[in-house]
Design an enzyme around this catalytic site. Structure first.
Site, short mmCIF file in Angstrom:
data_model
loop_
_atom_site.label_atom_id
_atom_site.label_comp_id
_atom_site.label_asym_id
_atom_site.label_seq_id
_atom_site.Cartn_x
_atom_site.Cartn_y
_atom_site.Cartn_z
N ASP A 1 -50.20 33.56 56.53
CA ASP A 1 -51.21 33.26 56.05
C ASP A 1 -52.32 32.95 57.51
O ASP A 1 -53.33 31.89 57.00
CB ASP A 1 -51.45 32.08 55.20
CG ASP A 1 -50.86 30.60 55.78
OD1 ASP A 1 -49.75 31.02 57.07
OD2 ASP A 1 -51.04 29.22 55.66
N ARG B 1 -44.93 23.26 47.11
CA ARG B 1 -44.48 24.70 47.83
C ARG B 1 -43.22 25.28 46.48
O ARG B 1 -42.09 23.98 46.33
CB ARG B 1 -44.02 25.15 48.35
CG ARG B 1 -43.99 26.42 49.43
CD ARG B 1 -44.12 26.13 51.22
NE ARG B 1 -45.42 26.18 51.81
CZ ARG B 1 -45.01 25.78 53.00
NH1 ARG B 1 -44.75 26.17 53.66
NH2 ARG B 1 -46.75 25.78 53.81
N THR C 1 -45.12 13.76 61.51
CA THR C 1 -45.16 15.61 61.69
C THR C 1 -45.65 16.37 60.55
O THR C 1 -46.08 15.69 59.41
CB THR C 1 -43.75 15.96 60.94
OG1 THR C 1 -42.55 15.11 62.16
CG2 THR C 1 -43.61 17.07 61.57
N GLU D 1 -48.83 20.87 66.87
CA GLU D 1 -47.30 20.79 66.44
C GLU D 1 -46.63 21.67 67.69
O GLU D 1 -46.84 22.86 66.94
CB GLU D 1 -46.86 20.48 65.22
CG GLU D 1 -47.52 21.91 64.20
CD GLU D 1 -47.25 21.58 62.83
OE1 GLU D 1 -46.99 20.47 62.27
OE2 GLU D 1 -47.72 22.52 61.90
N SER E 1 -46.93 30.10 52.63
CA SER E 1 -47.15 30.66 54.27
C SER E 1 -46.47 31.27 55.10
O SER E 1 -46.31 32.24 54.65
CB SER E 1 -47.33 29.35 55.42
OG SER E 1 -47.47 29.26 55.98
#
Length: 553
Positions: A264, A9, A339, A363, A105
């Site tokens: 997204d 990304r 995470t 999350e 995203s």
């Protein structure tokens, strides 16, 4: 640019440090070669490829497809934009060897990304990320037909699974509903925003399949637009600043619940109109509490024969511990992971292989996995569960907000205080964390903050592998030297984590006060947590000294 567990990304632009045609080709050649080497069945099983509506996503997806075909791997290429969850769902439905989603995203419009799923339908985790990175470096020179999209798109080994997967996905959603007659009679009007991304058409379909009346769209944001013209950040997690148009639309249409997808459609923000006329934007932890309670209630109605001891819920270590509190009282299991949904998806897959039932995972960054058909966060299914729950509660004259209060009264109040600072200089970040690890002397962490006001009882450092709470001082959760993450436990019941983001130039902090049901002074708990967080930020992060940029309001 390195291939990590989030895939790739970054900014779009020229050069090896940015997202562009060549980097996509090199990455796909590496992934294709790696797949063909370690999984010989890949040449029969194929790989599924999807993309969002960002600049270049359409082209990047087709360049990736060409590389996989050149590696001898058949390709299922979605013919138009899809929500990210359609890739992991499609991997499992088609029995594919892997999946790729081209998306950044909720990142700024200048960014794009490349997300990889394995044959189990979950995001990749070590050691596959390192294996793919090495394979990319071994395949940097574009292959002969790397740029020939015309030939690739005419290849008989390329097919479009969209109609088949869409039908299966929406049928799965419809079948998962508790009571479709209840949905049909819902008195609520739901306002929905796609945040200029992919979700509008899919949410319209989801509402139809699940028997709700048509949604109220935020028209200014319902058509995909890679410029994201109406928002500073296309991230509903930013709360009110990203939801202004949603509030306006809802107010004009007698709507009391807003469902907001990110571009997204793998995440969901929720807001509810209060009796005062103000809007409450739920945090990810509050949504997790509501959806976790609802998942448990539904399971007792739909599958009462499944023993609580065979049921599981999962959350990341920086998310609220409310699921743990519910699990302790109700008798199901709660598991905490590192995470990111890559960990939760893989843990969930392993549990399914053992014959267990995974009810829910979440999350705090508004990512929710309802059920186990999609082993990743899914903003479309989360919206349907939320709409179903709000409808159910309305029959009892309850709102989402009042139900949340009931959950806290029964299981204990959980209040969070999370935010971040922006820092573009990695050396400053490293220096800040090094200071924390060598606070009073070498290899020593802070014992108190606020001149002794708050006492640290334990420290867990998942960068170095140290955990003072374990008998051998070694952390149980996986360790990653490539990212910073330190968690402090305090004597007053607060847990606070400082960590870097894997996809953005941010230093994040997460904190939570976990109260027992008998602790009823919630305002005092919130005030104490706020004081503790401010003390930690000033003493350990030192934003002024380090030139950290605060989160924009």
């Amino acid at each position: 640019m390195l291939f990590g567990t989030a895939g790739l990304r970054g900014r779009m632009g020229a050069g090896y440090a940015q997202m562009n045609d060549l980097v996509i080709i090199q990455t796909s050649q590496g992934l294709g070669s790696y797949l063909a080497t370690i999984n010989p069945e890949a040449k029969a099983k194929g790989i599924i490829v999807g993309h969002d509506s960002r600049h270049n996503s359409h082209r990047f997806a087709r360049l990736a497809a060409a590389a996989f075909l050149n590696a001898g791997i058949p390709v299922y290429l979605y013919g138009k934009i899809v929500p990210t969850p359609f890739v992991p769902f499609g991997v499992r439905q088609l029995g594919a060897a892997a999946g790729v989603m081209v998306t950044a995203s909720h990142n700024p419009k200048e960014d794009n990304g490349y997300k990889v799923y394995w044959e189990n339908g979950a995001q990749i985790i070590p050691p596959n990320d390192k294996g793919i990175q090495q394979s990319i470096e071994d395949n940097l020179e574009p292959w002969e037909n790397a740029w020939d999209l015309e030939t690739a798109l005419a290849d008989p080994r390329l097919s479009d699974p969209l109609v088949d997967i869409s039908n299966k996905y929406f049928s799965m959603l419809a079948d998962s509903m508790l009571d479709k007659d209840m949905n049909k009679a819902s008195p609520l009007n739901f306002t929905v925003t796609a945040m200029h991304g992919v979700s509008h058409d899919y949410m319209v379909e989801a509402f139809k399949y699940c028997n709700f009346k048509p949604l109220i769209p935020v028209k200014e944001q319902m058509v995909p637009d890679p410029e994201f013209p109406t928002v500073k950040f296309p991230n509903p997690e930013e709360g009110k600043s990203a939801l202004d148009l949603s509030f306006k639309t809802a107010n004009e249409n007698n709507s009391t619940v807003i469902l907001a997808n990110d571009p997204d459609a793998d995440r969901l923000a929720v807001a509810e109109k209060l009796p005062s006329g103000q809007w409450k934007v739920f945090t990810g932890n509050e949504e997790g509490a509501l959806l976790g309670w609802w998942a448990w209630y539904r399971s007792r109605q739909l599958t009462p024969h499944i023993k609580p001891s065979d049921c599981y819920m999962v959350a990341s270590t920086v998310s609220s511990k409310i699921l743990r509190a519910i699990a302790n009282m109700e008798g199901f299991h709660f598991i905490e992971t590192l995470t990111g949904f890559k960990w939760m998806g893989n843990v969930s897959y392993d549990l399914l292989q053992e014959g267990k039932t995974v009810l829910f995972a979440f999350e705090e960054a508004i990512g929710f996995m309802n059920g186990s058909e999609v082993l990743d966060k899914d903003g479309v299914s989360a919206a349907m569960r939320l709409a179903e729950m709000a409808t159910f509660l309305s029959k009892q004259n309850l709102t989402l907000s009042s139900k949340l209060r009931e959950i806290y009264k029964k299981y204990g109040y959980h209040t969070s205080n999370n935010s971040y600072y922006i820092c573009h200089d990695q050396s400053i970040i490293n220096k800040m964390f090094d200071r924390i690890r060598n606070f009073d002397e070498p290899n020593s962490y802070p014992k108190t903050v606020g001149n002794g006001r708050f006492t640290v009882t334990d420290v867990r450092d998942l960068t170095t592998g140290y955990d003072s709470s374990q008998p051998d001082k070694h952390a149980v959760l996986p360790v990653s030297k490539s990212s910073q993450m330190i968690t402090f436990s305090f004597s007053n019941g607060c847990v606070l984590t400082l960590r870097t983001s894997g996809t953005e130039p941010k230093i994040k902090y997460y904190s939570e006060m976990c109260a027992k049901p008998e602790q009823e002074d919630w305002a005092a708990l919130e005030a104490e947590l706020g004081e503790l967080v401010e003390t930690v930020v000033q003493e350990l992060m030192q934003p002024k000294k380090n030139g950290l940029i605060p989160r924009p309001n």
